[in-house]
Scaffold this motif. Structure first.
Motif, mmCIF file in Angstrom:
data_model
loop_
_atom_site.group_PDB
_atom_site.id
_atom_site.type_symbol
_atom_site.label_atom_id
_atom_site.label_comp_id
_atom_site.label_asym_id
_atom_site.label_seq_id
_atom_site.Cartn_x
_atom_site.Cartn_y
_atom_site.Cartn_z
ATOM 1 N N LYS A 94 29.381 34.362 57.458
ATOM 2 C CA LYS A 94 30.477 33.655 58.128
ATOM 3 C C LYS A 94 31.806 34.367 57.866
ATOM 4 C CE LYS A 94 32.796 29.160 58.348
ATOM 5 N NZ LYS A 94 32.831 27.784 57.796
ATOM 6 N N PRO A 95 32.483 34.849 58.908
ATOM 7 C CA PRO A 95 33.791 35.494 58.710
ATOM 8 C C PRO A 95 34.842 34.508 58.197
ATOM 9 C CG PRO A 95 32.870 36.040 60.865
ATOM 10 C CD PRO A 95 32.053 34.910 60.320
ATOM 11 N N GLY A 96 35.819 35.063 57.486
ATOM 12 C CA GLY A 96 36.901 34.248 56.958
ATOM 13 C C GLY A 96 37.268 34.714 55.564
ATOM 14 N N PRO A 97 38.339 34.176 54.993
ATOM 15 C CA PRO A 97 38.768 34.624 53.672
ATOM 16 C C PRO A 97 37.928 34.011 52.551
ATOM 17 C CG PRO A 97 40.249 32.928 54.480
ATOM 18 C CD PRO A 97 39.290 33.221 55.596
ATOM 19 N N LEU A 98 37.679 34.825 51.515
ATOM 20 C CA LEU A 98 37.101 34.336 50.268
ATOM 21 C C LEU A 98 38.133 34.553 49.169
ATOM 22 C CD1 LEU A 98 33.421 35.707 50.235
ATOM 23 C CD2 LEU A 98 34.202 33.416 50.870
ATOM 24 N N TYR A 99 38.215 33.604 48.241
ATOM 25 C CA TYR A 99 39.181 33.703 47.153
ATOM 26 C C TYR A 99 38.442 33.725 45.812
ATOM 27 C CZ TYR A 99 42.729 32.681 50.634
ATOM 28 O OH TYR A 99 43.541 32.727 51.747
ATOM 29 N N PHE A 100 38.750 34.732 45.015
ATOM 30 C CA PHE A 100 38.166 34.889 43.693
ATOM 31 C C PHE A 100 39.231 34.520 42.656
ATOM 32 C CE2 PHE A 100 35.872 37.589 46.548
ATOM 33 C CZ PHE A 100 34.582 37.724 46.066
ATOM 34 N N LYS A 101 38.969 33.487 41.872
ATOM 35 C CA LYS A 101 39.899 33.093 40.823
ATOM 36 C C LYS A 101 39.632 33.927 39.574
ATOM 37 C CE LYS A 101 40.346 28.407 42.650
ATOM 38 N NZ LYS A 101 40.232 26.946 42.382
ATOM 39 N N VAL A 102 40.690 34.514 39.034
ATOM 40 C CA VAL A 102 40.549 35.464 37.925
ATOM 41 C C VAL A 102 41.444 35.025 36.771
ATOM 42 C CG1 VAL A 102 40.720 37.865 37.201
ATOM 43 C CG2 VAL A 102 40.111 37.319 39.575
ATOM 44 N N LEU A 103 40.842 34.867 35.587
ATOM 45 C CA LEU A 103 41.607 34.587 34.381
ATOM 46 C C LEU A 103 41.780 35.893 33.610
ATOM 47 C CD1 LEU A 103 42.969 32.579 32.458
ATOM 48 C CD2 LEU A 103 40.749 32.307 31.320
ATOM 49 N N GLN A 104 43.009 36.323 33.452
ATOM 50 C CA GLN A 104 43.341 37.537 32.719
ATOM 51 C C GLN A 104 43.838 37.136 31.332
ATOM 52 O OE1 GLN A 104 46.623 39.664 34.441
ATOM 53 N NE2 GLN A 104 46.369 41.474 33.152
ATOM 54 N N SER A 105 43.084 37.502 30.298
ATOM 55 C CA SER A 105 43.474 37.191 28.922
ATOM 56 C C SER A 105 44.143 38.412 28.305
ATOM 57 C CB SER A 105 42.251 36.797 28.088
ATOM 58 O OG SER A 105 41.618 35.656 28.643
ATOM 59 N N CYS A 106 45.134 38.176 27.458
ATOM 60 C CA CYS A 106 45.906 39.264 26.861
ATOM 61 C C CYS A 106 46.024 39.069 25.363
ATOM 62 C CB CYS A 106 47.290 39.328 27.494
ATOM 63 S SG CYS A 106 47.246 39.624 29.285
ATOM 64 N N ASP A 107 46.589 40.074 24.693
ATOM 65 C CA ASP A 107 46.808 39.944 23.256
ATOM 66 C C ASP A 107 47.793 38.816 22.959
ATOM 67 O OD1 ASP A 107 48.705 41.649 24.543
ATOM 68 O OD2 ASP A 107 49.444 42.305 22.596
ATOM 69 N N VAL A 108 48.641 38.502 23.940
ATOM 70 C CA VAL A 108 49.529 37.342 23.853
ATOM 71 C C VAL A 108 49.398 36.556 25.158
ATOM 72 C CG1 VAL A 108 51.906 36.533 23.656
ATOM 73 C CG2 VAL A 108 51.164 38.525 22.333
ATOM 74 N N GLY A 109 48.833 35.377 25.105
ATOM 75 C CA GLY A 109 48.766 34.515 26.275
ATOM 76 C C GLY A 109 47.729 34.938 27.304
ATOM 77 N N SER A 110 47.865 34.387 28.506
ATOM 78 C CA SER A 110 46.938 34.672 29.603
ATOM 79 C C SER A 110 47.634 34.414 30.926
ATOM 80 C CB SER A 110 45.682 33.798 29.485
ATOM 81 O OG SER A 110 46.018 32.422 29.611
ATOM 82 N N ALA A 111 47.010 34.880 31.999
ATOM 83 C CA ALA A 111 47.498 34.633 33.355
ATOM 84 C C ALA A 111 46.313 34.171 34.183
ATOM 85 C CB ALA A 111 48.108 35.889 33.950
ATOM 86 N N ASP A 112 46.443 33.005 34.790
ATOM 87 C CA ASP A 112 45.357 32.412 35.564
ATOM 88 C C ASP A 112 45.631 32.633 37.050
ATOM 89 O OD1 ASP A 112 43.115 31.058 36.303
ATOM 90 O OD2 ASP A 112 43.831 29.066 35.711
ATOM 91 N N TRP A 113 45.056 33.697 37.594
ATOM 92 C CA TRP A 113 45.250 34.038 39.007
ATOM 93 C C TRP A 113 44.288 33.178 39.825
ATOM 94 C CZ3 TRP A 113 49.414 36.966 39.461
ATOM 95 C CH2 TRP A 113 49.782 37.771 38.385
ATOM 96 N N ALA A 114 44.720 31.957 40.136
ATOM 97 C CA ALA A 114 43.802 30.979 40.721
ATOM 98 C C ALA A 114 44.391 30.192 41.875
ATOM 99 C CB ALA A 114 43.344 30.009 39.626
ATOM 100 N N GLN A 115 45.617 30.493 42.272
ATOM 101 C CA GLN A 115 46.233 29.716 43.345
ATOM 102 C C GLN A 115 45.700 30.171 44.706
ATOM 103 O OE1 GLN A 115 50.401 30.455 42.473
ATOM 104 N NE2 GLN A 115 50.604 28.462 41.515
ATOM 105 N N VAL A 116 45.303 29.206 45.527
ATOM 106 C CA VAL A 116 44.770 29.461 46.867
ATOM 107 C C VAL A 116 45.727 28.847 47.879
ATOM 108 C CG1 VAL A 116 42.855 29.022 48.448
ATOM 109 C CG2 VAL A 116 42.403 29.509 46.030
ATOM 110 N N PRO A 117 46.137 29.596 48.893
ATOM 111 C CA PRO A 117 47.101 29.045 49.856
ATOM 112 C C PRO A 117 46.487 27.953 50.710
ATOM 113 C CG PRO A 117 46.293 31.174 50.601
ATOM 114 C CD PRO A 117 45.755 30.984 49.215
ATOM 115 N N ALA A 118 47.334 27.016 51.124
ATOM 116 C CA ALA A 118 46.887 26.007 52.078
ATOM 117 C C ALA A 118 46.614 26.668 53.419
ATOM 118 C CB ALA A 118 47.958 24.925 52.233
ATOM 119 N N ALA A 119 45.742 26.099 54.210
ATOM 120 C CA ALA A 119 45.384 26.667 55.512
ATOM 121 C C ALA A 119 46.637 26.860 56.365
ATOM 122 C CB ALA A 119 44.404 25.760 56.228
ATOM 123 N N GLY A 120 46.823 28.076 56.848
ATOM 124 C CA GLY A 120 47.948 28.388 57.709
ATOM 125 C C GLY A 120 49.245 28.649 56.984
ATOM 126 N N SER A 121 49.259 28.525 55.653
ATOM 127 C CA SER A 121 50.493 28.709 54.890
ATOM 128 C C SER A 121 50.789 30.190 54.680
ATOM 129 C CB SER A 121 50.382 28.016 53.531
ATOM 130 O OG SER A 121 51.496 28.322 52.717
#
Length: 294
Positions: A113-140
């Motif tokens: 099925k064509p369309g966008p897929l979103y992969f949520k990625v948690l990046q851990s670091c020596d200090v803290g982390s970044a949670d790349w997990a935001q998905v845009p609303a349809a049409g946004s």
């Protein structure tokens, strides 16, 4: 049979690429064919805020991506389940420095099925982390602070190739030929096997080379290879799309419609329709197009 579709344009690509460039964990622009096997190469760099290195990467696999294999990294521990893949640095010495970038690769089978897929990625670091997990609303079109990595799953016949910085050299009265230039990148690899435009009777991929004291130009036999995830630049005095038998003046400020035709390693044909502006963008090399055919 070649398939042509107007679904992909440079303007649309520019919007997607601009959005991707804001993220620190991204997939290569250009997308992938529906139903194909795809190497999701997550590009990781720029450690978390106030951190010096990335020590872990965890990817949630969305529905529509069936895991085949995750690629290990030397000095990192790999763990994989059907819904998640993670890598963890074995020591501070094998962690990814913030000034460097690296690919973390997962191979999978894509949905039909064509369309966008979103992969949520948690990046851990020596200090803290970044949670790349935001998905845009349809049409946004809102720019997200921590966007998930996006993959565009493309319909049959649409080439999985990213086209950037394309332009056509303007002409003077009586000129019968000119050149088109661009940067091409195919996430899964491809060959550029042809081009056409209603503005010219002939459009061919050519290469210019110095032979002795003479610049000579030849058609690229068999098509132009686009290695996976490597940018191939078409530029003046090098590889380019040569337009001959022009049907109209090529005036700066306008644009020229192109159809670019590709084949993958299995010989499957696809194409892109792009509108290419006339006139070099700021900073582009604009050497004269003098040459000799051979």
């Amino acid at each position: 049979m070649n398939h042509t579709t107007p679904l992909r344009t440079l303007a649309a690509c520019a919007a997607l690429c601009s959005s991707a460039a804001m993220a620190h964990v991204t997939l290569p622009a250009g997308g992938a064919a529906a139903g194909s096997e795809y190497d999701a190469a997550f590009r990781v760099g720029h450690a978390c805020t106030d951190a010096k290195a990335t020590t872990g990467v965890r990817v949630q696999l969305p529905q529509g991506f069936t895991l085949i294999q995750a690629q290990p990294r030397q000095g990192w521990t790999l763990a994989a389940t059907p819904g998640e893949v993670s890598w963890k640095a074995d020591s501070a010495q094998t962690a990814l420095p913030g000034a460097e970038r690296a690919e973390f690769i997962v191979r999978g089978k894509l949905t039909d099925k064509p369309g966008p897929l979103y992969f949520k990625v948690l990046q851990s670091c020596d200090v803290g982390s970044a949670d790349w997990a935001q998905v845009p609303a349809a049409g946004s079109t809102e720019k997200l602070a921590l966007p998930a990595a996006r993959l565009d799953v493309l319909p049959a016949g649409v080439a999985a190739v990213d086209v950037r910085d394309a332009w056509v050299r303007q002409t003077v009265p009586g000129q019968s030929g000119t050149g088109a230039f661009m940067k091409l990148m195919a996430p899964s690899g491809a060959r550029l096997v042809g081009a056409s435009t209603p503005a010219a009777g002939v459009a061919e991929v050519h290469e210019m080379k110095m032979e002795g004291d003479t610049m000579k130009m030849r058609e690229v036999a068999g098509g132009l290879e686009l290695p996976p995830r490597q940018t191939v630049e078409l530029k003046p005095s090098g590889l380019h799309v040569m337009l001959m038998d022009l049907k109209q003046p090529i005036a700066k400020g306008g644009s020229i419609p192109f159809t670019l035709r590709f084949e993958d390693a299995k010989g499957v044909k696809s194409s892109l329709q792009v509108d290419v502006p006339v006139g070099a963008p700021a900073g582009a090399a604009t050497e004269s197009h003098g040459h000799m055919h051979n």
